[in-house]
Design a protein around this motif. Structure first.
Motif, PDB file in Angstrom:
ATOM      1  N   PHE A   1      -5.746  17.742 -16.633  1.00 51.73           N
ATOM      2  CA  PHE A   1      -6.852  18.248 -17.447  1.00 51.73           C
ATOM      3  C   PHE A   1      -6.707  17.820 -18.900  1.00 51.73           C
ATOM      4  CE2 PHE A   1      -6.395  20.944 -13.752  1.00 51.73           C
ATOM      5  CZ  PHE A   1      -7.669  20.837 -13.219  1.00 51.73           C
ATOM      6  N   GLY A   2      -6.151  16.639 -19.090  1.00 48.69           N
ATOM      7  CA  GLY A   2      -6.065  16.037 -20.404  1.00 48.69           C
ATOM      8  C   GLY A   2      -4.935  16.574 -21.259  1.00 48.69           C
ATOM      9  N   LYS A   3      -5.073  16.372 -22.540  1.00 49.13           N
ATOM     10  CA  LYS A   3      -4.024  16.693 -23.506  1.00 49.13           C
ATOM     11  C   LYS A   3      -4.125  18.153 -23.921  1.00 49.13           C
ATOM     12  CE  LYS A   3      -1.846  14.956 -27.635  1.00 49.13           C
ATOM     13  NZ  LYS A   3      -1.732  13.834 -28.532  1.00 49.13           N
ATOM     14  N   GLY A   4      -3.334  18.981 -23.262  1.00 46.97           N
ATOM     15  CA  GLY A   4      -3.286  20.409 -23.547  1.00 46.97           C
ATOM     16  C   GLY A   4      -1.938  20.952 -23.109  1.00 46.97           C
ATOM     17  N   ILE A   5      -1.736  22.236 -23.296  1.00 45.85           N
ATOM     18  CA  ILE A   5      -0.508  22.908 -22.865  1.00 45.85           C
ATOM     19  C   ILE A   5      -0.842  23.678 -21.592  1.00 45.85           C
ATOM     20  CG2 ILE A   5       1.335  24.487 -23.505  1.00 45.85           C
ATOM     21  CD1 ILE A   5       1.237  22.062 -25.347  1.00 45.85           C
ATOM     22  N   TYR A   6      -0.026  23.456 -20.558  1.00 47.01           N
ATOM     23  CA  TYR A   6      -0.301  23.960 -19.218  1.00 47.01           C
ATOM     24  C   TYR A   6       0.527  25.208 -18.923  1.00 47.01           C
ATOM     25  CZ  TYR A   6      -2.832  19.682 -18.247  1.00 47.01           C
ATOM     26  OH  TYR A   6      -3.758  18.672 -18.267  1.00 47.01           O
ATOM     27  N   PHE A   7      -0.140  26.200 -18.334  1.00 46.13           N
ATOM     28  CA  PHE A   7       0.492  27.457 -17.951  1.00 46.13           C
ATOM     29  C   PHE A   7       0.075  27.809 -16.532  1.00 46.13           C
ATOM     30  CE2 PHE A   7      -0.207  27.515 -22.494  1.00 46.13           C
ATOM     31  CZ  PHE A   7       1.012  27.955 -22.998  1.00 46.13           C
ATOM     32  N   SER A   8       0.884  28.617 -15.876  1.00 49.38           N
ATOM     33  CA  SER A   8       0.567  29.034 -14.509  1.00 49.38           C
ATOM     34  C   SER A   8       0.881  30.510 -14.310  1.00 49.38           C
ATOM     35  CB  SER A   8       1.379  28.206 -13.507  1.00 49.38           C
ATOM     36  OG  SER A   8       1.095  28.633 -12.184  1.00 49.38           O
ATOM     37  N   GLN A   9       0.125  31.135 -13.434  1.00 48.68           N
ATOM     38  CA  GLN A   9       0.424  32.502 -13.021  1.00 48.68           C
ATOM     39  C   GLN A   9       1.613  32.514 -12.067  1.00 48.68           C
ATOM     40  OE1 GLN A   9      -3.407  33.315 -11.301  1.00 48.68           O
ATOM     41  NE2 GLN A   9      -4.185  34.236 -13.181  1.00 48.68           N
ATOM     42  N   ALA A  10       1.910  31.381 -11.446  1.00 47.64           N
ATOM     43  CA  ALA A  10       2.977  31.271 -10.450  1.00 47.64           C
ATOM     44  C   ALA A  10       4.250  30.713 -11.098  1.00 47.64           C
ATOM     45  CB  ALA A  10       2.536  30.361  -9.305  1.00 47.64           C
ATOM     46  N   SER A  11       5.308  31.501 -11.107  1.00 50.30           N
ATOM     47  CA  SER A  11       6.557  31.047 -11.725  1.00 50.30           C
ATOM     48  C   SER A  11       7.106  29.812 -11.016  1.00 50.30           C
ATOM     49  CB  SER A  11       7.595  32.169 -11.731  1.00 50.30           C
ATOM     50  OG  SER A  11       7.901  32.577 -10.410  1.00 50.30           O
ATOM     51  N   HIS A  12       6.954  29.725  -9.687  1.00 47.71           N
ATOM     52  CA  HIS A  12       7.483  28.563  -8.970  1.00 47.71           C
ATOM     53  C   HIS A  12       6.724  27.283  -9.330  1.00 47.71           C
ATOM     54  CE1 HIS A  12       4.499  30.427  -6.310  1.00 47.71           C
ATOM     55  NE2 HIS A  12       4.251  29.212  -5.877  1.00 47.71           N
ATOM     56  N   LYS A  13       5.467  27.386  -9.751  1.00 49.80           N
ATOM     57  CA  LYS A  13       4.723  26.210 -10.216  1.00 49.80           C
ATOM     58  C   LYS A  13       5.298  25.739 -11.552  1.00 49.80           C
ATOM     59  CE  LYS A  13       1.459  23.172 -10.905  1.00 49.80           C
ATOM     60  NZ  LYS A  13       1.500  21.877 -10.262  1.00 49.80           N
ATOM     61  N   ALA A  14       5.506  26.650 -12.477  1.00 47.70           N
ATOM     62  CA  ALA A  14       6.079  26.294 -13.778  1.00 47.70           C
ATOM     63  C   ALA A  14       7.501  25.765 -13.634  1.00 47.70           C
ATOM     64  CB  ALA A  14       6.058  27.502 -14.709  1.00 47.70           C
ATOM     65  N   SER A  15       8.227  26.290 -12.676  1.00 44.47           N
ATOM     66  CA  SER A  15       9.608  25.863 -12.452  1.00 44.47           C
ATOM     67  C   SER A  15       9.693  24.381 -12.093  1.00 44.47           C
ATOM     68  CB  SER A  15      10.246  26.710 -11.348  1.00 44.47           C
ATOM     69  OG  SER A  15      11.565  26.321 -11.120  1.00 44.47           O
TER      70      SER A  15
END
Length: 137
Positions: A48-62
């Protein structure tokens, strides 16, 4: 919202009680804890381009965290989505200040995305809250 962010670290912050921030320019964790988030340092090649990415799922961020001495570190952050644009397919052309008329992207699962993600394009809308470490198998 409280959301997870995974990034690279070059030091042992969070391991064995270490709370000292390092000064490595490549340590994403320490740089974020010291200076907060900076969209200018984000990569343009993401979904989704140049941004900072966050997730509700800790395993995704991991998935974006690396191991240091067998442990991974992630940040549990405070993020204000404002008026998000809901997307279920990629839009790599996006970047600061965000989609016209919107403050962020709320990515919903679709053909190329398994988990919900929030992409923020504004530095003032995100802050690190907690450093969380865990043993990675």
């Amino acid at each position: 919202m409280r959301l997870w962010h995974g990034t690279h670290r070059s030091c042992e912050i969070g391991a064995n009680g270490n709370t000292t921030l390092c000064h490595h320019s490549s340590c994403g964790i320490c740089n974020i804890l010291r200076n907060s988030f900076d969209v200018a340092k984000a990569k343009q090649t993401n979904m989704f381009g140049k941004g900072i990415y966050f997730s509700q799922a800790s395993h995704k961020a991991s998935q974006y965290s690396n191991k240091v001495k067998g442990r991974k570190a992630m940040l549990l952050c405070y993020v204000t989505a404002g008026n998000p644009l809901y997307l279920d397919s990629e839009a790599r052309y996006l970047g600061p200040p965000g989609p016209p008329g919107h403050d962020s992207v709320y990515a919903t699962p679709g053909p190329n995305l398994k988990y919900h993600e929030i992409v923020s394009y504004r530095n003032a809308s995100m802050r690190p809250g907690y450093l969380v470490t865990h043993v990675s198998h």
